[in-house]
Design an enzyme around this catalytic site. Structure first.
Site, PDB file in Angstrom:
ATOM      1  N   GLY A  38     -57.658 -16.636  27.793  1.00  0.00           N
ATOM      2  CA  GLY A  38     -58.302 -16.508  29.094  1.00  0.00           C
ATOM      3  C   GLY A  38     -57.790 -15.321  29.881  1.00  0.00           C
ATOM      4  N   ASP A  39     -56.511 -15.038  29.752  1.00  0.00           N
ATOM      5  CA  ASP A  39     -55.936 -13.891  30.464  1.00  0.00           C
ATOM      6  C   ASP A  39     -56.415 -12.576  29.857  1.00  0.00           C
ATOM      7  OD1 ASP A  39     -54.520 -15.582  32.172  1.00  0.00           O
ATOM      8  OD2 ASP A  39     -52.794 -15.673  30.829  1.00  0.00           O
TER       9      ASP A  39
ATOM     10  N   GLY B 215     -64.932 -20.725  25.805  1.00  0.00           N
ATOM     11  CA  GLY B 215     -64.249 -20.677  24.518  1.00  0.00           C
ATOM     12  C   GLY B 215     -65.156 -20.147  23.425  1.00  0.00           C
TER      13      GLY B 215
ATOM     14  N   ASN C 131     -62.568 -21.541  33.603  1.00  0.00           N
ATOM     15  CA  ASN C 131     -63.095 -22.043  32.341  1.00  0.00           C
ATOM     16  C   ASN C 131     -63.988 -23.250  32.635  1.00  0.00           C
ATOM     17  OD1 ASN C 131     -61.445 -24.362  32.566  1.00  0.00           O
ATOM     18  ND2 ASN C 131     -59.819 -23.479  31.306  1.00  0.00           N
TER      19      ASN C 131
ATOM     20  N   ASP D  93     -42.729 -17.877  27.611  1.00  0.00           N
ATOM     21  CA  ASP D  93     -43.447 -18.952  26.940  1.00  0.00           C
ATOM     22  C   ASP D  93     -42.681 -19.389  25.689  1.00  0.00           C
ATOM     23  OD1 ASP D  93     -45.452 -18.733  28.786  1.00  0.00           O
ATOM     24  OD2 ASP D  93     -46.828 -17.638  27.477  1.00  0.00           O
TER      25      ASP D  93
ATOM     26  N   GLN E 114     -54.720 -23.051  36.098  1.00  0.00           N
ATOM     27  CA  GLN E 114     -53.940 -24.282  36.126  1.00  0.00           C
ATOM     28  C   GLN E 114     -53.363 -24.577  37.502  1.00  0.00           C
ATOM     29  OE1 GLN E 114     -51.220 -23.554  32.834  1.00  0.00           O
ATOM     30  NE2 GLN E 114     -52.556 -24.636  31.417  1.00  0.00           N
TER      31      GLN E 114
ATOM     32  N   SER F 212     -43.404 -38.601  20.460  1.00  0.00           N
ATOM     33  CA  SER F 212     -42.561 -37.502  20.005  1.00  0.00           C
ATOM     34  C   SER F 212     -43.332 -36.719  18.952  1.00  0.00           C
ATOM     35  CB  SER F 212     -41.262 -38.048  19.409  1.00  0.00           C
ATOM     36  OG  SER F 212     -40.467 -36.986  18.894  1.00  0.00           O
TER      37      SER F 212
ATOM     38  N   THR G  98     -65.918 -19.283  31.505  1.00  0.00           N
ATOM     39  CA  THR G  98     -65.672 -19.067  30.085  1.00  0.00           C
ATOM     40  C   THR G  98     -65.787 -20.392  29.340  1.00  0.00           C
ATOM     41  OG1 THR G  98     -63.274 -19.275  30.407  1.00  0.00           O
ATOM     42  CG2 THR G  98     -64.208 -17.064  30.514  1.00  0.00           C
TER      43      THR G  98
ATOM     44  N   ASN H  61     -49.815 -11.369  31.239  1.00  0.00           N
ATOM     45  CA  ASN H  61     -50.840 -11.351  30.203  1.00  0.00           C
ATOM     46  C   ASN H  61     -52.060 -10.523  30.609  1.00  0.00           C
ATOM     47  OD1 ASN H  61     -49.136 -13.143  28.900  1.00  0.00           O
ATOM     48  ND2 ASN H  61     -50.371 -14.934  29.348  1.00  0.00           N
TER      49      ASN H  61
END
Length: 298
Positions: A251-252, A221, A191, A12, A168, A36, A219, A52
């Site tokens: 989340g992981d 948040g 989520n 990452d 995702q 940008s 979930t 994770n």
């Protein structure tokens, strides 16, 4: 006993934008978007869903068995997993491509924009799940499309109950695919946004989905988590973090707690409560695998 964690191992690259995305993106100009962002902070972390989740489960004292594919640059990641005491027997490596890479930009409100290069993840279907008495539970987390489909079928064949966690990767699948995953899974974890998409694509409400599995966790948040069982929803209250620093990997961390509790026969609500505590610990630290625990899982 162990949990097999199917998903990605990735590097990452995490960048911090000090403004707000919403102030930089003009809705009426989306058809000619050209923006940008100045990112004063940048770092590289070990990540990917499988890594994770395995990190979180190991912190809690569980036996994590990630199943994933690393690329030609993955030696450093492999050594890190070993140094953490995580079993790497199910981790493959190829020299034909790079390890998956995620470029994540976070604004001051913790909104994120992510670009993801799958790399070796696209070859993850080359790993196979075999029946193993040590494997008590599993999770299908975001991975290569073929890998997610094949590993779910292999878990069913091996008699391993598993959590379907499309994350995702959800947009890769149509309604028929998703209904098949739900039919194979014992639990589903999403989520709030993913839950809405899952319902839309399957044509099933969250209550409907919960009646086809042992339980569904959504979930929310900072609002905690909704636990659905047999059409009935229970809210599990959130845990306030010491500080909000970086949401990457929350989340992981939650899913690592989910696996820990499910493997021990806990109720889904109790698993979710531990997951909320894990998420609160993670969000107070930068990076998906840099937090520690100051509480006992029990």
């Amino acid at each position: 006993m162990a949990a097999v964690i199917c998903g990605s191992l990735a590097f990452d690259t995490i960048m911090g934008f000090e403004g707000r995305f919403a102030q930089q993106i003009l809705p009426e100009q989306l058809h000619i978007l050209n923006v940008s962002f100045l990112v004063p902070t940048l770092r590289r972390d070990f990540g990917g869903c499988a890594g994770n989740i395995a990190y979180a489960l190991k912190l809690l004292g569980g036996d994590a068995r990630p199943m994933a594919m690393l690329g030609s640059d993955g030696g450093e990641y492999l050594q890190r997993l070993k140094s953490l005491g995580i079993d790497t027997a199910l981790v493959g490596q190829t020299d034909t491509t790079y390890t998956a890479q995620a470029m994540i930009m976070t604004d001051r409100d913790n909104n994120q924009i992510t670009a993801f290069h799958p790399g070796a993840m696209q070859l993850a279907h080359g790993n196979r799940i075999e029946a193993d008495a040590a494997l008590r539970i599993g999770i299908i987390a975001p991975d290569g499309r073929e890998a997610m489909i094949e590993h779910a079928a292999q878990m069913v064949q091996a008699g391993i109950p598993f959590v379907f966690d499309p994350g995702q990767g959800l947009p890769m699948f149509d309604g028929d695919d998703l209904r098949r995953f739900i039919g194979q899974a014992s639990w589903v974890a999403v989520n709030d946004y993913e839950g809405k998409m899952l319902s839309e694509r399957t044509g099933w409400s969250l209550a409907d989905i919960s009646q086809r599995v042992r339980g569904l966790a959504v979930t929310l948040g900072a609002q905690g988590c909704d636990v659905w069982e047999q059409g009935v929803c229970t809210r599990v209250e959130p845990v306030a973090p010491e500080q909000v620093v970086d949401p990457t990997g929350c989340g992981d961390a939650w899913r690592g707690a989910l696996l820990y509790g499910l493997e021990r026969g806990w109720s889904l609500a109790r698993c979710a409560a531990l997951g909320n505590r894990m998420g609160a610990r993670k969000i107070a630290q930068r990076g998906p695998q840099n937090y520690t625990l100051d509480f006992a899982a029990e």
